[in-house]
Design a protein around this motif. Structure first.
Motif, PDB file in Angstrom:
ATOM      1  N   GLY A 215       2.195  19.052  30.645  1.00 23.88           N
ATOM      2  CA  GLY A 215       1.951  20.100  29.678  1.00 23.88           C
ATOM      3  C   GLY A 215       2.103  19.588  28.256  1.00 23.88           C
ATOM      4  N   PHE A 216       1.950  20.487  27.275  1.00 22.67           N
ATOM      5  CA  PHE A 216       2.003  20.236  25.834  1.00 22.67           C
ATOM      6  C   PHE A 216       0.655  19.656  25.379  1.00 22.67           C
ATOM      7  CE2 PHE A 216       6.259  21.066  26.634  1.00 22.67           C
ATOM      8  CZ  PHE A 216       7.107  20.939  25.531  1.00 22.67           C
ATOM      9  N   GLY A 217      -0.106  20.446  24.653  1.00 19.52           N
ATOM     10  CA  GLY A 217      -1.326  19.953  24.034  1.00 19.52           C
ATOM     11  C   GLY A 217      -2.574  20.032  24.884  1.00 19.52           C
ATOM     12  N   ILE A 218      -2.497  20.661  26.064  1.00 15.76           N
ATOM     13  CA  ILE A 218      -3.693  20.796  26.897  1.00 15.76           C
ATOM     14  C   ILE A 218      -4.481  22.011  26.428  1.00 15.76           C
ATOM     15  CG2 ILE A 218      -4.540  21.224  29.234  1.00 15.76           C
ATOM     16  CD1 ILE A 218      -2.130  19.656  30.257  1.00 15.76           C
ATOM     17  N   ARG A 219      -5.676  21.758  25.914  1.00 20.49           N
ATOM     18  CA  ARG A 219      -6.470  22.831  25.318  1.00 20.49           C
ATOM     19  C   ARG A 219      -7.929  22.841  25.762  1.00 20.49           C
ATOM     20  NH1 ARG A 219      -3.163  24.728  21.199  1.00 20.49           N
ATOM     21  NH2 ARG A 219      -4.806  26.162  20.517  1.00 20.49           N
ATOM     22  N   GLU A 220      -8.384  21.778  26.388  1.00 26.16           N
ATOM     23  CA  GLU A 220      -9.794  21.646  26.733  1.00 26.16           C
ATOM     24  C   GLU A 220      -9.935  21.181  28.176  1.00 26.16           C
ATOM     25  OE1 GLU A 220     -11.361  18.786  24.047  1.00 26.16           O
ATOM     26  OE2 GLU A 220     -10.692  19.851  22.243  1.00 26.16           O
TER      27      GLU A 220
END
Length: 262
Positions: A215-220
């Protein structure tokens, strides 16, 4: 193998990577947060990571901090009601699993032994407390072992190698791997960082017998696809909350589907 690890292993036979969505309990209201969790589970989320809000969520970025403050602003939230509510959610969606995430202060005030027993009663199989180090969690680890609950440890790209190996070897339900340094929310993925992430996950896989969540920073979708074959669970938090804030359940569901159901 723990119940949580067994669940992940069985689900991974059907999917290249599982989905965990992060939702703040009580934001913007208790009912709306529970409705949003149910919507995500109906859409096929494998896990819901439910955050019980705290006034000083030190591992979280601006989006989740604002949600925590919003949840606490004009309503009284209790750990007990949160456990009851998400326990019922788990009974309504037995094909999925729920992990409880918060910070030590509200959980300690509630009582750690009581917390773990109630988690077991409500079939909440994972407990994530980012500000409780392994060495200070002896009592919690004892309570969890006695009740079949997995304490979930976090590692980051800057965790010293010997400590990373130790925490990976101690993981049971899954190991929460922070994809980059910093708080939740921002993403600066590029080729160099991806290479570094690949090396980081490869090192973790050398030491961990438990599943790996990232996790952390998963956006696409590209971020999720890049984890396939290297991790077991992709965790989406701030990006999902940003979408929800922008356009409610419809916008949030659109993002979830683009990441995991496209």
């Amino acid at each position: 193998m723990s119940q949580l690890a067994q669940y992940i292993a069985e689900k991974r036979q059907q999917k290249p990577i599982l989905s965990m969505t992060h939702v703040v309990y009580g934001y913007p209201s208790v009912k709306e947060s529970l409705d949003w969790m149910a919507t995500l589970l109906e859409a096929g989320a494998d896990f819901i990571e439910v955050q019980f809000p705290f006034s000083d969520p030190v591992a979280d970025g601006p989006t989740i901090v604002a949600a925590c403050h919003g949840a606490l602003h004009d309503q009284t939230l209790t750990v007990e009601q949160c456990l009851k509510d998400i326990g019922q959610l788990g009974r309504d969606f037995p094909q999925a699993r729920i992990a409880l995430m918060s910070y030590l202060n509200p959980m300690y005030r509630y009582g750690l032994e009581k917390l773990v027993k109630r988690c077991a009663e409500e079939n909440i199989l994972g407990l994530i407390l980012p500000d409780l180090p392994y060495e200070q969690a002896g009592d919690l680890r004892e309570y969890c072992a006695a009740n079949g609950i997995d304490p979930v440890w976090l590692v980051t790209p800057v965790t010293p190698k010997d400590r990373l190996a130790f925490l990976a070897s101690e993981a049971s339900g899954f190991l929460y791997c922070v994809a980059r340094s910093g708080v939740t929310g921002n993403s600066n993925h590029n080729g160099g960082e991806q290479q570094s992430l690949d090396e980081y996950l490869a090192e973790i896989n050398e030491h961990s017998n438990a599943p790996i969540g990232v996790g952390f920073g998963i956006r696409e979708k590209a971020h999720v696809d890049a984890l396939k074959g290297k991790a077991d669970v992709a965790i989406i938090g701030s990006a999902l909350l940003d979408a929800y804030n922008k356009g409610g359940k419809e916008e949030g569901l659109k993002l979830f589907n683009s990441l995991f159901n496209a």
